[in-house]
Motif scaffolding. Sequence first.
Motif, PDB file in Angstrom:
ATOM      1  N   GLU A 134       0.841  -1.192   0.000  1.00 34.56           N
ATOM      2  CA  GLU A 134       0.000   0.000   0.000  1.00 34.56           C
ATOM      3  C   GLU A 134       0.876   1.242   0.000  1.00 34.56           C
ATOM      4  OE1 GLU A 134      -3.449   0.210   2.763  1.00 34.56           O
ATOM      5  OE2 GLU A 134      -2.490   2.047   3.493  1.00 34.56           O
ATOM      6  N   SER A 135       0.442   2.256  -0.732  1.00 32.67           N
ATOM      7  CA  SER A 135       1.076   3.567  -0.646  1.00 32.67           C
ATOM      8  C   SER A 135       0.040   4.590  -1.088  1.00 32.67           C
ATOM      9  CB  SER A 135       2.326   3.656  -1.539  1.00 32.67           C
ATOM     10  OG  SER A 135       2.898   4.949  -1.448  1.00 32.67           O
ATOM     11  N   SER A 136      -0.532   5.268  -0.109  1.00 32.51           N
ATOM     12  CA  SER A 136      -1.543   6.289  -0.390  1.00 32.51           C
ATOM     13  C   SER A 136      -0.931   7.667  -0.228  1.00 32.51           C
ATOM     14  CB  SER A 136      -2.732   6.140   0.560  1.00 32.51           C
ATOM     15  OG  SER A 136      -3.589   7.270   0.470  1.00 32.51           O
ATOM     16  N   ARG A 137      -1.302   8.607  -1.083  1.00 29.20           N
ATOM     17  CA  ARG A 137      -0.777   9.960  -0.958  1.00 29.20           C
ATOM     18  C   ARG A 137      -1.363  10.675   0.253  1.00 29.20           C
ATOM     19  NH1 ARG A 137      -2.936  13.738  -5.811  1.00 29.20           N
ATOM     20  NH2 ARG A 137      -1.195  14.937  -4.956  1.00 29.20           N
ATOM     21  N   ASN A 362      10.096   9.298  -0.834  1.00 25.77           N
ATOM     22  CA  ASN A 362       9.065   9.692  -1.804  1.00 25.77           C
ATOM     23  C   ASN A 362       7.885   8.727  -1.851  1.00 25.77           C
ATOM     24  OD1 ASN A 362      10.799  11.749  -2.371  1.00 25.77           O
ATOM     25  ND2 ASN A 362      11.383  11.020  -4.404  1.00 25.77           N
ATOM     26  N   ASN A 363       8.059   7.521  -1.264  1.00 27.47           N
ATOM     27  CA  ASN A 363       6.957   6.549  -1.245  1.00 27.47           C
ATOM     28  C   ASN A 363       6.139   6.623   0.046  1.00 27.47           C
ATOM     29  OD1 ASN A 363       8.663   5.409   0.633  1.00 27.47           O
ATOM     30  ND2 ASN A 363       9.005   3.500  -0.474  1.00 27.47           N
ATOM     31  N   HIS A 364       6.346   7.689   0.834  1.00 31.87           N
ATOM     32  CA  HIS A 364       5.608   7.939   2.079  1.00 31.87           C
ATOM     33  C   HIS A 364       6.021   7.003   3.217  1.00 31.87           C
ATOM     34  CE1 HIS A 364       2.075  10.677   0.719  1.00 31.87           C
ATOM     35  NE2 HIS A 364       3.149  10.898  -0.012  1.00 31.87           N
ATOM     36  N   THR A 407       6.665   0.094  -7.769  1.00 32.86           N
ATOM     37  CA  THR A 407       7.307   1.156  -7.004  1.00 32.86           C
ATOM     38  C   THR A 407       6.274   2.228  -6.679  1.00 32.86           C
ATOM     39  OG1 THR A 407       9.222   2.630  -6.911  1.00 32.86           O
ATOM     40  CG2 THR A 407       8.008   2.555  -8.994  1.00 32.86           C
ATOM     41  N   ALA A 408       6.627   3.102  -5.765  1.00 34.28           N
ATOM     42  CA  ALA A 408       5.750   4.220  -5.403  1.00 34.28           C
ATOM     43  C   ALA A 408       6.590   5.481  -5.338  1.00 34.28           C
ATOM     44  CB  ALA A 408       5.077   3.958  -4.062  1.00 34.28           C
ATOM     45  N   ASP A 409       6.052   6.554  -5.882  1.00 36.36           N
ATOM     46  CA  ASP A 409       6.736   7.853  -5.833  1.00 36.36           C
ATOM     47  C   ASP A 409       5.669   8.934  -5.946  1.00 36.36           C
ATOM     48  OD1 ASP A 409       8.210  10.174  -6.159  1.00 36.36           O
ATOM     49  OD2 ASP A 409       9.786   9.178  -7.286  1.00 36.36           O
ATOM     50  N   TRP A 410       5.491   9.702  -4.861  1.00 35.32           N
ATOM     51  CA  TRP A 410       4.427  10.702  -4.824  1.00 35.32           C
ATOM     52  C   TRP A 410       4.934  12.110  -5.085  1.00 35.32           C
ATOM     53  CZ3 TRP A 410      -0.290   9.313  -5.523  1.00 35.32           C
ATOM     54  CH2 TRP A 410      -0.732   8.064  -5.073  1.00 35.32           C
ATOM     55  N   THR A 411       6.178  12.226  -5.527  1.00 30.28           N
ATOM     56  CA  THR A 411       6.680  13.554  -5.866  1.00 30.28           C
ATOM     57  C   THR A 411       6.346  13.866  -7.320  1.00 30.28           C
ATOM     58  OG1 THR A 411       8.858  12.604  -6.362  1.00 30.28           O
ATOM     59  CG2 THR A 411       8.537  13.541  -4.181  1.00 30.28           C
ATOM     60  N   CYS A 416       2.419   8.384  -8.138  1.00 29.44           N
ATOM     61  CA  CYS A 416       2.103   6.971  -8.351  1.00 29.44           C
ATOM     62  C   CYS A 416       2.303   6.191  -7.065  1.00 29.44           C
ATOM     63  CB  CYS A 416       3.002   6.415  -9.451  1.00 29.44           C
ATOM     64  SG  CYS A 416       2.864   4.626  -9.659  1.00 29.44           S
ATOM     65  N   GLY A 417       1.249   5.505  -6.604  1.00 31.60           N
ATOM     66  CA  GLY A 417       1.350   4.723  -5.378  1.00 31.60           C
ATOM     67  C   GLY A 417       1.806   3.307  -5.592  1.00 31.60           C
ATOM     68  N   GLY A 418       1.688   2.811  -6.822  1.00 32.87           N
ATOM     69  CA  GLY A 418       2.130   1.454  -7.112  1.00 32.87           C
ATOM     70  C   GLY A 418       2.107   1.190  -8.609  1.00 32.87           C
ATOM     71  N   CYS A 419       3.240   1.348  -9.274  1.00 36.58           N
ATOM     72  CA  CYS A 419       3.300   1.125 -10.715  1.00 36.58           C
ATOM     73  C   CYS A 419       4.706   0.682 -11.105  1.00 36.58           C
ATOM     74  CB  CYS A 419       2.915   2.398 -11.479  1.00 36.58           C
ATOM     75  SG  CYS A 419       3.829   3.863 -10.959  1.00 36.58           S
ATOM     76  N   LYS A 420       4.842   0.128 -12.291  1.00 32.00           N
ATOM     77  CA  LYS A 420       6.123  -0.360 -12.774  1.00 32.00           C
ATOM     78  C   LYS A 420       6.821   0.665 -13.643  1.00 32.00           C
ATOM     79  CE  LYS A 420       5.181  -5.318 -12.439  1.00 32.00           C
ATOM     80  NZ  LYS A 420       5.248  -6.622 -13.106  1.00 32.00           N
ATOM     81  N   THR A 421       6.048   1.569 -14.218  1.00 27.40           N
ATOM     82  CA  THR A 421       6.616   2.651 -15.025  1.00 27.40           C
ATOM     83  C   THR A 421       6.025   3.963 -14.556  1.00 27.40           C
ATOM     84  OG1 THR A 421       4.890   2.367 -16.691  1.00 27.40           O
ATOM     85  CG2 THR A 421       6.958   1.191 -17.060  1.00 27.40           C
TER      86      THR A 421
END
Length: 427
Positions: A134-137, A362-364, A407-411, A416-421
């Motif tokens: 899980e990774s929510s913004r 960046n993934n919280h 991966t997750a990156d909210w910057t 994106c909370g969970g994607c490959k690209t």
Amino acid sequence: MRKLLRLVAWAVTLIFTMLGTSYAQTSEPIKIGVLHSLSGTMAISETTLKDTVLMMVEAQNRRGGLLGRQLEAVVMDPASDWPTFAQQTRTLIEDEGVAVIFGCWTSASRKAVLPVLEELDGLLYYPVQYEGQESSRNIFYTGAAPNQQAIPAADYLMREDAVGATRMILLGTDYVYPRTTNKLMRSYLNSRGISNADILEIYTPFGHSDWQDIITQMAAFANQGKKTAVISTLNGDTNISFYQELARQGITAQQMPVMAFSVGEQELSRLDTMGLVGHMAAWNYFMSVEAVENSRFIQNWQEYTKDPSRLTNDPMEATCIGFKMWAQAVEQAETTEVRAVRQAMYGQKVRNLTGGTAVMLNNHHISKPVLVGQIQADGQFVVIWNTNGEVRGDAWSDYLPESAGLTADWTYPWLCGGCKTPKYADE
């Protein structure tokens, strides 16, 4: 001339009225939501976290508050009922107008509040280890991800120079955190050469208290010629009756060691630990850690509670880290507005209580050390193993096919909370 003077007087009065109104608005307290069970099966664990937030609020107010305003805690009691967590989250945001919420312990409660947070764009700081995936913004996870607790703990149990376990019992409370963690554990243990035939999985409901038959079953599984360890994801006051029955049956850590993920100093304080010496827990902090930051924290906590015997634990540290990071982000953003605070959170640094530094990723998730503690007769843990420095929290596990490579990156511009690209904000 008289008309001109009256006009000037009216204008001056209007200006001072507007200034007064503006001052009153900006001097209103910043409301902080506190969402922890103060009753029910989880009160044994969560009440202390409520007190921790109140201590942090009081300390911040002594320093002048934030943005020239005092903080005001709005305390709720969801009473260990997951739908109530969601209802009270809505109340805190819509009716109380809180700027942030510090709360939840179980993943069931976090999952219940998540859609409300995302609908209303609220902000939750979640201070307890969890199952990942899980990774929510709208949530910052200051507790451990599986790679910061579960995986290193399993490695320790399997090490020949530590426990040398080749059989595992996965024991948990029947809800999302234990189920998902043990799904990940089974996959990881399989990858390390432990077959499904050497894994026993058992679940009990919240508040379960009749352990005699279950522990007899576990002992029989362990008594088959292979070193067997227990990975426990039991939560709440269920742990009390479990450890009491374990001691009553005379099962020692040498016979069947237990590695707990949700038992800390607070839970042990309710137990006679003489018969539990040698059983273990994996956390990112223990009260017994020798560090200047920890000594200061313990002193502040015991002074605040006016109780020199009051204990500290891992989720308390995670609560304090989250609170300090949020306060720093508010000061940096010069507002409590959620989107601005969220953007200011990335890269925030806070000294942890073991002498290192927590960094918001960046993934919280944050960076944390991993420690294995062993229960002592006095009810404390002594650290018997730890990582060399902090481990970066990973929201998604590569040991489950559905999340491998995510991966997750909210910057910005990922978002994106969970994607490959990369999934850019304008797509």
